[in-house]
Enzyme design. Structure first.
Site, PDB file in Angstrom:
ATOM      1  N   PHE A 176       1.065  -1.095   0.085  1.00 25.21           N
ATOM      2  CA  PHE A 176      -0.130   0.156   0.194  1.00 25.21           C
ATOM      3  C   PHE A 176       0.716   1.247   0.068  1.00 25.21           C
ATOM      4  CE2 PHE A 176      -2.513   3.499   1.945  1.00 25.21           C
ATOM      5  CZ  PHE A 176      -3.730   3.409   0.995  1.00 25.21           C
ATOM      6  N   ASP A 286       9.403   3.203   1.393  1.00 28.91           N
ATOM      7  CA  ASP A 286       8.266   3.757   1.883  1.00 28.91           C
ATOM      8  C   ASP A 286       8.023   3.718   3.497  1.00 28.91           C
ATOM      9  OD1 ASP A 286       5.626   4.420   2.496  1.00 28.91           O
ATOM     10  OD2 ASP A 286       4.845   3.704   0.972  1.00 28.91           O
ATOM     11  N   LYS A 317       2.631  10.364   8.437  1.00 31.34           N
ATOM     12  CA  LYS A 317       2.274   9.879   9.787  1.00 31.34           C
ATOM     13  C   LYS A 317       2.889  10.554  10.959  1.00 31.34           C
ATOM     14  CE  LYS A 317      -0.573   6.776   7.948  1.00 31.34           C
ATOM     15  NZ  LYS A 317      -2.001   6.456   8.312  1.00 31.34           N
ATOM     16  N   THR A 341       2.198  24.515  -4.002  1.00 33.08           N
ATOM     17  CA  THR A 341       2.044  25.881  -3.573  1.00 33.08           C
ATOM     18  C   THR A 341       2.747  26.085  -2.135  1.00 33.08           C
ATOM     19  OG1 THR A 341      -0.096  26.038  -4.761  1.00 33.08           O
ATOM     20  CG2 THR A 341       0.354  27.689  -2.792  1.00 33.08           C
TER      21      THR A 341
END
Length: 461
Positions: A176, A286, A317, A341
């Site tokens: 995931f 990851d 997280k 941004t």
């Protein structure tokens, strides 16, 4: 029917020591929950005629009253939270250091060997932009430093080669990595995430599926490592020659979290890095769920004794904001190639400073290791006692999981634990996972373990 429970109480706000418990006797769900649930369901019905989202609500939290390792709902029930917003609350709720954070300076922390950082908003966009960084780096290597050609600049505007190259990212079954388009193409844990969404034709390799207990299945698990690594090597070669879609990078979780808390050995990751280097691809680890200390080290890959640092590490997280660290060679030469941004949420870096200072001051990584070892030992004893219900206890630090014998039983255990004032989470097909704060203590572990033992003894669900 709601059951009356003793729900576990609150913690001292001053010092956040986690040892104070108050008697709060309420109903779960309670009257406030029932009233609000009716309003939420009515709202969804009016807007969509189908209250799908309402069905996912377990309770409504009162975050102002939640303290330390306890989350309080709108009826005043205090639940020991060993799930922590899917591993997002490193110090628990309303820690004094975080509340004081706005007066403190900004700080940065990096995995060993990674000198550059790019901040983002969340885990998905961190992986998405890490992919872009990999593709830019890979294309630059193939271009040998030459400037963009006129053909490249024109063709990329219509999504054609050579300006839009056919590169790929290799990922693993059970992974995931997020819900945006690129990261979703590397996500393979639940069909509901991917259904109806177009995806890239990128390679997917098997991730090791170990037999437990590990010390009784050494040979079988070593063979599983070899099988999966051979598949990675084969896919990297196939996509370069037959598919003509060379793999620019490999993305892997140190522990496959959403896919079921699936672990792999340090030897697996060491050889994966060697194979990736052999094929000239980047290795992206990851650490969205594992980064920030829950495995007993700031970065989980530090457990693997790699020959050199990975090329990129993504985070979110517990790190309060998203982003990725990378080596110097992956820094794009031109400006604005990776840009948005705000480049994440700069204000969250202030909160991160408070978190990191507390981790250092209170030696929380050591606590995670000690409490994690204790919890794993106790869960293993429970596993021996209730072997017909639970199995495959595993973890690093307090990043812990165990399996139930079926998904139905797993869901029933989670529901029963909630009724006893314990909030946990599920993952994979039948796993229950713990994601407590770094401030989790043995006393909190005992509360959880006592409740779990009581639930398992009931036998009927």
């Amino acid at each position: 029917m709601a059951k009356r429970i003793f729900s576990g109480g609150a913690e001292k706000a001053s010092g956040n020591d986690g040892n104070t418990r108050t008697s709060i006797t309420q109903f779960i769900p309670g009257t406030e929950f029932d009233a609000k649930m009716k309003r939420v369901t009515r709202c969804y019905m009016l807007k969509s005629r189908r209250p799908q989202q309402a069905a996912s609500v377990q309770f409504f939290a009162d975050y102002e009253k939640s303290v330390g390792n306890y989350i309080v709902d709108i009826d005043g029930n205090a639940l020991l939270d060993v799930y922590m917003q899917i591993s997002s609350m490193p110090l628990g709720y309303n820690h004094p250091a975080v509340l004081r954070a706005l007066a403190d300076p900004v700080n940065q922390i990096a995995p060993p060997g990674l000198s550059h950082a790019t901040t983002m908003m969340c885990g998905s966009c961190s992986n998405e932009n890490a992919f872009k960084t990999i593709f830019i780096w890979y294309a630059e290597k193939r271009r040998n430093g030459a400037p963009f050609t006129k053909e490249e600049m024109e063709s990329c505007m219509t999504n054609q080669v050579p300006g839009t190259p056919r590169f790929s990212i290799l990922s693993f079954q059970g992974a995931f990595h997020g819900r945006t388009l690129g990261s979703l193409s590397t996500t393979h844990s639940k069909y509901i995430h991917k259904m109806d969404i177009p995806a890239f034709d990128w390679p997917t390799a098997s991730f090791p599926a170990y037999k437990y207990p590990l010390n009784e299945n050494v040979r079988e698990n070593r063979q599983e490592d070899e099988r999966c690594l051979a598949q990675v090597d084969e896919l990297l070669e196939k996509y370069k020659t037959e598919k003509r879609m060379p793999v620019a990078g490999v993305i892997v979780e140190p522990i496959q979290a959403e896919g079921g808390d699936n672990h792999a050995s340090p030897e697996f990751f060491q050889e994966l890095q060697r194979i990736t280097k052999k094929h000239g691809a980047a290795l992206l680890i990851d650490e969205v769920q594992t980064g920030g200390g829950p495995t007993g080290k700031m970065w989980c890959y530090e457990h693997f004794d790699l020959d050199s640092p990975p090329d990129l590490v993504t985070f979110s997280k517990k790190m309060q904001l998203g982003g990725y660290y990378h080596v110097e060679s992956l820094r794009p030469k031109q400006s604005y190639r990776v840009f948005n941004t705000w480049m994440g949420d700069p204000g969250k870096v202030i909160l991160l400073e408070a978190v990191l200072e507390t981790i250092r001051k209170e030696n929380l990584l050591h606590r995670v290791t000690t409490v994690g070892d204790y919890t794993l030992k106790q869960l293993t004893s429970l596993q021996d006692e209730f072997s017909t219900i639970m199995n495959s206890t595993r973890g690093r630090g307090t990043f812990i999981a165990f399996n139930c014998v079926s998904s139905e039983l797993r869901d029933a255990v989670i529901k029963k634990l909630l009724s006893k004032g314990i909030q946990v989470g599920g993952c994979g097909t039948a796993a229950i996972r713990l994601r407590p704060a770094l401030t989790f203590t043995e006393q909190h572990a005992d509360i959880f373990l006592d409740a779990l033992r009581s639930v398992l003894k009931q036998q009927r669900f």
